[in-house]
Design a protein around this motif. Structure first.
Motif, short mmCIF file in Angstrom:
data_model
loop_
_atom_site.label_atom_id
_atom_site.label_comp_id
_atom_site.label_asym_id
_atom_site.label_seq_id
_atom_site.Cartn_x
_atom_site.Cartn_y
_atom_site.Cartn_z
N UNK A 30 13.40 -84.14 57.12
CA UNK A 30 13.47 -84.97 58.33
C UNK A 30 13.58 -84.10 59.58
N UNK A 31 13.88 -82.82 59.42
CA UNK A 31 13.88 -81.92 60.57
C UNK A 31 12.49 -81.77 61.16
N UNK A 32 11.45 -81.98 60.34
CA UNK A 32 10.07 -81.95 60.84
C UNK A 32 9.74 -83.21 61.63
N UNK A 33 10.37 -84.31 61.26
CA UNK A 33 10.07 -85.59 61.91
C UNK A 33 10.76 -85.65 63.27
N UNK A 34 12.00 -85.19 63.32
CA UNK A 34 12.73 -85.23 64.60
C UNK A 34 12.53 -83.90 65.31
N UNK A 35 11.53 -83.83 66.13
CA UNK A 35 11.19 -82.57 66.78
C UNK A 35 11.98 -82.35 68.07
N UNK A 36 12.54 -83.40 68.61
CA UNK A 36 13.27 -83.29 69.87
C UNK A 36 14.77 -83.30 69.62
N UNK A 37 15.50 -82.60 70.48
CA UNK A 37 16.94 -82.47 70.29
C UNK A 37 17.69 -83.79 70.47
N UNK A 38 17.10 -84.74 71.18
CA UNK A 38 17.82 -85.97 71.45
C UNK A 38 17.67 -87.00 70.33
N UNK A 39 16.96 -86.65 69.27
CA UNK A 39 16.68 -87.62 68.22
C UNK A 39 17.82 -87.66 67.21
N UNK A 40 18.08 -88.88 66.70
CA UNK A 40 19.27 -89.12 65.89
C UNK A 40 19.01 -88.91 64.40
N UNK A 41 18.88 -87.64 64.02
CA UNK A 41 18.68 -87.27 62.62
C UNK A 41 19.62 -86.12 62.29
N UNK A 42 20.29 -86.23 61.14
CA UNK A 42 21.12 -85.13 60.65
C UNK A 42 20.74 -84.86 59.19
N UNK A 43 20.78 -83.61 58.81
CA UNK A 43 20.41 -83.19 57.46
C UNK A 43 21.61 -82.51 56.82
N UNK A 44 21.85 -82.80 55.55
CA UNK A 44 22.89 -82.08 54.81
C UNK A 44 22.27 -81.47 53.56
N UNK A 45 22.74 -80.26 53.22
CA UNK A 45 22.13 -79.53 52.12
C UNK A 45 23.13 -78.53 51.56
N UNK A 46 22.76 -77.94 50.43
CA UNK A 46 23.62 -77.00 49.73
C UNK A 46 22.77 -76.27 48.69
#
Length: 390
Positions: free
Chosen positions: A216-232
């Motif tokens: 989803x980091x590819x989808x939200x290209x702008x800093x103001x977009x409401x996407x967060x990713x969690x990983x490990x």
């Protein structure tokens, strides 16, 4: 291969949840809990051993630059995504850390979080135990595969007090890698309805069939977009007991809200686990390539065996990870008797109903073990299958 995935390791009596609890100390072959039976890469073992041999375990000072450099490099090499170091934060595990802190940072008691069952059972447990409400947007099962019900999703996102869409990407247990088009639709609907997307991308290193993985980091290209990713790295390198994870947040306000929660509870970090993460991401690219090759072989073997010897069990080749989502409807058993069938075969699997109310005729099977153990488990299932007259 540099790593021996055929090595048999006796985990009984090692305080293993998989073998000592789920497998009842070796009474059953555990093919449920999603960790692997493989040793971590030797580089990781050596790095942790170096810390242990040093022998001083006082308070650590978080190695921020080494940590963020390792994650930034991993995403660049493996996912062709450029992220900034200041967009990365540590979390003490995904469910026990990242998701819990996201909920605290972005929602209030009684708020709603949309999930897409059948989906990882702990999603709902964490949401509801934190006094939020889980709202189902059930996936559609059609022609042996799962699809998102976008009409229903739109309706659910318009409900009052819906604050988050929690996405499993890739999807556990159904084994889907969401396409970029599907993700864009999810994102557009969330943006229209002012809903945050939390994307759990913990299975993203294990993609099969030559499919592309899209974060989803590819989808939200702008800093103001409401996407967060969690990983490990816990699934990829079998490091789950270190509880060392991370989040990537482009939106500065959302990032600050998460970091504020971390500071509020005075969390610290896992001294050994962070070293394991850094080493895995910096030095062990080869391990992921070899792991996926081995998993492909186990998946091929399992599906061929099931199709040939257990024809009433239906399984599709998963897009990702080491989990098979097996449809047992033709056995004609309810969920309780289905669990007994596998236990009477000497095997423990995960019941489908824990992932969604309409999945009681499914089971989740973890094939991340040695080929010899996998073959032994499948043969035991076949013996009971034949004995039961199926």
């Amino acid at each position: 291969m540099r790593h021996n995935f055929d090595e048999t390791i006796n985990r009984i009596g090692t305080d293993s949840d998989k073998w000592d609890n789920e497998g009842k100390s070796g009474t059953l072959i555990p093919l449920g809990i999603a960790d692997t039976d493989y040793r971590a890469p030797s580089e990781v073992v050596d790095a942790v051993r170096g810390k242990v041999d040093f022998g001083v375990f006082g308070y650590g000072h978080f190695p921020h630059d080494r940590f963020t450099d390792a994650i930034k490099g991993w995403y660049s090499r493996h996912h062709k995504i450029d992220i900034r170091k200041d967009q990365i934060s540590y979390a003490p595990g995904l469910m026990t850390g990242a998701l819990w802190m996201f909920l605290d940072a972005y929602t209030n008691p009684g708020d709603k979080v949309v999930i897409q069952p059948p989906v990882y059972a702990t999603f709902k447990r964490v949401i509801e135990n934190f006094n939020r409400k889980a709202i189902d947007n059930p996936l559609i099962f059609r022609e042996g595969d799962y699809h998102i019900d976008f009409e229903d999703l739109e309706d659910k996102l318009k409900m009052p007090d819906v604050k988050i869409l929690l996405v499993c990407n890739p999807a556990n247990p159904v084994g889907r890698v969401w396409t970029k088009e599907e993700m864009q639709k999810m994102y557009d609907l969330c943006r229209e309805n002012h809903v945050i997307i939390i994307s759990d991308e913990i299975h993203s290193d294990m993609i099969h069939k030559g499919l592309p993985f899209h974060s989803f980091l590819e989808i939200c290209e702008e800093e103001d977009q409401n996407v967060v990713v969690m990983n490990s790295p816990s699934k990829t390198f079998n490091l789950a007991s270190f509880f060392s994870a991370y989040v990537i947040v482009k939106n500065r306000n959302l990032k600050k809200a998460f970091d504020d929660i971390y500071e509020k509870y005075h969390f610290d970090y896992n001294y050994l686990g962070v070293e394991a993460l850094i080493t895995a991401y910096n030095e062990c690219d080869y391990y992921v390539i070899e792991l996926n090759d081995y998993l492909h072989g186990n998946i091929d073997f399992s599906i061929e065996y099931i199709n040939k010897h257990l024809p009433k069990l239906k399984v599709q080749y998963p897009d990702c990870s080491y989990l098979l989502w097996v449809d047992c409807e033709e056995l004609g058993l309810n969920s309780e008797n289905l669990a007994k069938f596998f236990e009477n075969s000497g095997v423990r699997v995960n019941a489908g109903e824990s992932y969604g109310k309409d999945s009681s005729h499914f089971v989740r099977v973890n094939i991340a073990c040695t080929r010899s153990l996998l073959e032994h488990a499948l043969k035991q299932i076949k013996l009971n299958y034949d004995k039961s007259g199926f």
